[in-house]
Scaffold this motif. Structure first.
Motif, short mmCIF file in Angstrom:
data_model
loop_
_atom_site.label_atom_id
_atom_site.label_comp_id
_atom_site.label_asym_id
_atom_site.label_seq_id
_atom_site.Cartn_x
_atom_site.Cartn_y
_atom_site.Cartn_z
N LYS A 42 0.79 -1.23 0.00
CA LYS A 42 0.00 0.00 0.00
C LYS A 42 0.82 1.28 0.00
CE LYS A 42 -1.83 -1.95 3.41
NZ LYS A 42 -2.47 -2.17 4.73
N GLU A 43 2.12 1.15 -0.12
CA GLU A 43 2.96 2.34 -0.14
C GLU A 43 3.61 2.52 -1.52
OE1 GLU A 43 4.36 2.45 4.55
OE2 GLU A 43 5.84 2.55 2.93
N GLU A 44 3.73 3.76 -1.95
CA GLU A 44 4.42 4.04 -3.19
C GLU A 44 5.90 3.78 -3.01
OE1 GLU A 44 3.53 7.80 -5.35
OE2 GLU A 44 5.71 8.01 -5.46
N ARG A 45 6.44 2.96 -3.90
CA ARG A 45 7.86 2.61 -3.79
C ARG A 45 8.67 3.09 -4.98
NH1 ARG A 45 9.68 -0.57 0.29
NH2 ARG A 45 8.04 -0.95 1.82
N GLY A 46 8.00 3.63 -5.96
CA GLY A 46 8.72 4.13 -7.12
C GLY A 46 7.79 4.95 -7.99
N ARG A 47 8.35 5.98 -8.59
CA ARG A 47 7.56 6.85 -9.47
C ARG A 47 8.40 7.18 -10.68
NH1 ARG A 47 3.76 11.60 -9.18
NH2 ARG A 47 2.96 10.69 -7.26
N GLY A 48 7.81 7.07 -11.85
CA GLY A 48 8.51 7.40 -13.08
C GLY A 48 8.37 8.88 -13.40
N ASN A 49 8.86 9.26 -14.55
CA ASN A 49 8.88 10.66 -14.95
C ASN A 49 7.56 11.05 -15.61
OD1 ASN A 49 9.82 13.21 -15.45
ND2 ASN A 49 10.85 12.64 -17.36
N PHE A 50 6.53 11.12 -14.80
CA PHE A 50 5.20 11.50 -15.26
C PHE A 50 4.70 12.68 -14.43
CE2 PHE A 50 3.61 8.43 -18.36
CZ PHE A 50 4.63 7.49 -18.33
#
Lengths: 112, 113
Positions: free
Chosen positions: B52-60
């Motif tokens: 339930k936790e964000e572990r990665g985010r791309g270039n968006f």
């Protein structure tokens, strides 16, 4: 930044012929994946290569990994029409949780 | 066993609207990732969630957001849709966070007019 390059991007080959698709990547990694995608469909996992020198074969496809050269190859032997699809390689970095970075894909068309 | 399921399969929206895409991972898989695939290109990473936790985010841009629910299913939300958001959105699940093969769903084809 990890970059993944595939070549060729388009490949038209005759049935029965052999050919190789190349996948180069820019930073250290020892995990590489090959996927197949048919038009309008999702990605099907073909191979997972986890170490230098890894070689895997399934039917007419054989994949290998050279981590020192940062190169993977997907070799097609005696192509048949059913192999027509787009093939992607994908790499993740060696820094723990890094997402997969995909190449642009190689669109393969096998003709009679 | 059911694979990764995504809904809807196709969606048509107009510019400026909002969209929510849904994904159910393979049973037992705790990590969900979202990818955008523009026609003729390879998939590009948008988000990864684990427990339930964000572990990665791309270039968006910030117009893109996601969340993961206690049952490990996930939603991808896109606000203020642009024509360039037209793409196949793929959800993938994996057993654990690190070094675990991704299993992709069939995707949601989003068309923005």
């Amino acid at each position: 930044e990890l970059k993944v390059e595939q070549n060729p991007l388009f490949l038209s080959m005759q049935e029965g012929k052999n050919y190789t698709i190349y996948c180069n990547y820019s930073t250290t990694s020892d995990r590489l994946y090959w996927y197949r995608q048919d038009p309008g469909k999702s990605l099907e996992s073909l191979f997972v290569l986890l170490s230098n020198g890894a070689v895997k074969q399934e039917g007419r496809l054989m994949a290998s990994l050279d981590t020192k050269a940062r190169l993977s190859t997907l070799h097609i032997t005696a192509a048949v029409h059913d192999l027509s699809a787009t093939y992607f390689c994908a790499v993740d970095g060696n820094l723990g949780n890094t997402p997969l970075v995909f190449g642009k894909g190689t669109r393969l068309s096998v003709i009679a | 066993d059911a694979g990764v399921t995504q809904s809807p399969t196709h969606l048509i929206k107009t510019r400026g609207q909002h969209v929510t895409l849904r994904c159910s991972p393979i049973s037992g898989h705790k990590s969900v990732s979202w990818y955008q695939q523009v026609l003729g290109q390879g998939p590009q990473f948008i988000f990864q969630y684990y427990e339930k936790e964000e572990r990665g985010r791309g270039n968006f841009p910030d117009r893109f957001s996601a969340r993961q629910f206690p049952n490990y299913s996930s939603e991808l939300n896109v606000n203020a849709l642009l024509l360039g958001d037209s793409a196949l959105y793929l959800c993938a699940s994996s057993l654990i966070l690190y070094n675990s093969p991704l299993h992709f769903g069939n995707g949601t084809r989003l068309t923005v007019t």
